[in-house]
Design an enzyme around this catalytic site. Structure first.
Site, PDB file in Angstrom:
ATOM      1  N   GLU A 108      -7.106  84.751  48.690  1.00 55.45           N
ATOM      2  CA  GLU A 108      -9.119  84.356  49.118  1.00 55.45           C
ATOM      3  C   GLU A 108      -8.895  83.123  47.628  1.00 55.45           C
ATOM      4  O   GLU A 108      -9.229  82.178  47.365  1.00 55.45           O
ATOM      5  CB  GLU A 108      -9.708  85.222  48.804  1.00 55.45           C
ATOM      6  N   LYS A 144     -15.340  89.285  45.221  1.00 49.42           N
ATOM      7  CA  LYS A 144     -14.577  89.861  46.712  1.00 49.42           C
ATOM      8  C   LYS A 144     -13.419  90.507  46.446  1.00 49.42           C
ATOM      9  O   LYS A 144     -13.289  90.854  45.865  1.00 49.42           O
ATOM     10  CB  LYS A 144     -14.561  88.395  46.828  1.00 49.42           C
TER      11      LYS A 144
HETATM   12  C1  5RP Z   1     -12.212  91.053  51.262  1.00 47.42           C
HETATM   13  C2  5RP Z   1     -13.503  90.224  51.173  1.00 47.42           C
HETATM   14  C3  5RP Z   1     -14.675  89.773  52.036  1.00 47.42           C
HETATM   15  O1  5RP Z   1     -14.952  88.228  52.029  1.00 47.42           O
HETATM   16  C4  5RP Z   1     -15.028  91.038  51.818  1.00 47.42           C
HETATM   17  O2  5RP Z   1     -15.487  92.436  51.145  1.00 47.42           O
HETATM   18  C5  5RP Z   1     -16.740  91.116  52.631  1.00 47.42           C
HETATM   19  O3  5RP Z   1     -16.557  92.094  54.035  1.00 47.42           O
HETATM   20  P1  5RP Z   1     -17.694  91.837  55.170  1.00 47.42           P
HETATM   21  O4  5RP Z   1     -17.357  90.816  56.063  1.00 47.42           O
HETATM   22  O5  5RP Z   1     -16.304  92.812  55.532  1.00 47.42           O
HETATM   23  O6  5RP Z   1     -18.795  92.779  54.531  1.00 47.42           O
HETATM   24  O7  5RP Z   1     -13.334  89.598  50.470  1.00 47.42           O
HETATM   25  O8  5RP Z   1     -10.645  91.018  50.515  1.00 47.42           O
END
Ligand code: 5RP
Length: 221
Positions: A106, A97
């Site tokens: 997160e 992530k």
């Molecule tokens: C942000 C994250 C998001 O959950 C990850 O990048 C996925 O993003 P998306 O739903 O736009 O594909 O970790 O820090």
């Protein structure tokens, strides 16, 4: 529809399916385009929840636009549910992530939640983590030191120039890793001085993965 539109439809499908996981109280809400769909769906049942703890300024703003109360984790206590996206997941629901740079908050909200439901389009499920460059949040003065240490671990760190996290820090995106032992690498990178958070979520993986696909949403546990 072009591939990007398909992918967005699958993200939307996973986000809608995650509504069935919401039982009330205060829920944790992550960050990203998949979560943006989830927030929009959550607004349709907002009367059922007391509010949300958010993992980013961007998600807080979207929640507030929908009239969903945004609460402080220090006041809410532990959460029963956290819903967030991922850049990659393996079959053990260990994740990469931080593509959006919100990995630190997160990880905190995931840690404080009883259940972590990850929502994604099916392209995010991989056999080995690491094709997606691994985000590492670092204290600004430690950027070059941590980068040198990441090279020793076999990675090729690239500074995400022009980007500052919600916590005032920097991101190194580490290319070229094949993460065969996610827990071990998470612990190893966590231990480097100057690292705030590494974007491997293996010590606290997701509990349920909902994947949108051409044949409809499917779950992986
Ligand atoms: C942000 C994250 C998001 O959950 C990850 O990048 C996925 O993003 P998306 O739903 O736009 O594909 O970790 O820090």
């Amino acid at each position: 529809m072009d591939p990007a539109q398909h992918q967005d439809q699958f993200k939307k499908q996973a986000a809608e399916a995650a509504l069935s996981q919401v039982e009330g109280g205060v829920i944790g809400v992550g960050t990203g385009s998949t979560v943006n769909h989830f927030i929009d769906y959550l607004a349709t049942i907002k009367g059922r929840i007391d509010g949300a703890v958010s993992s980013s300024e961007a998600s807080s703003a979207r929640l507030a636009e929908h009239g969903i109360p945004v609460l402080d984790l220090n006041a809410s206590g532990d959460l029963s549910l956290y819903v967030d996206g991922a850049d990659e997941s393996n079959k053990a629901l260990q994740l990469i992530k931080g593509g959006g740079g919100a990995l630190t908050r997160e990880k905190i909200v995931a840690a404080a939640s009883e259940r972590f439901v990850c929502i994604a389009d099916e392209s995010k499920l991989v056999s080995v983590l690491g094709d997606f460059p691994l985000p590492v949040e670092v204290i600004p003065m430690a950027r070059s030191y941590v980068a040198r240490e990441l090279v020793k671990l076999g990675g090729n760190p690239v500074w995400r120039e022009g980007f500052t996290t919600d916590n005032g820090n920097l991101i190194l995106d580490v290319h070229g890793l094949q993460i065969m032992e996610p827990m071990k690498l998470e612990q190893g990178i966590n231990n480097l001085a100057g690292v705030v958070t590494v974007g491997i979520f293996a010590l606290r993986p997701a509990d349920l993965l909902i994947l949108g696909s051409a044949s409809g949403p499917r779950t992986v546990t």
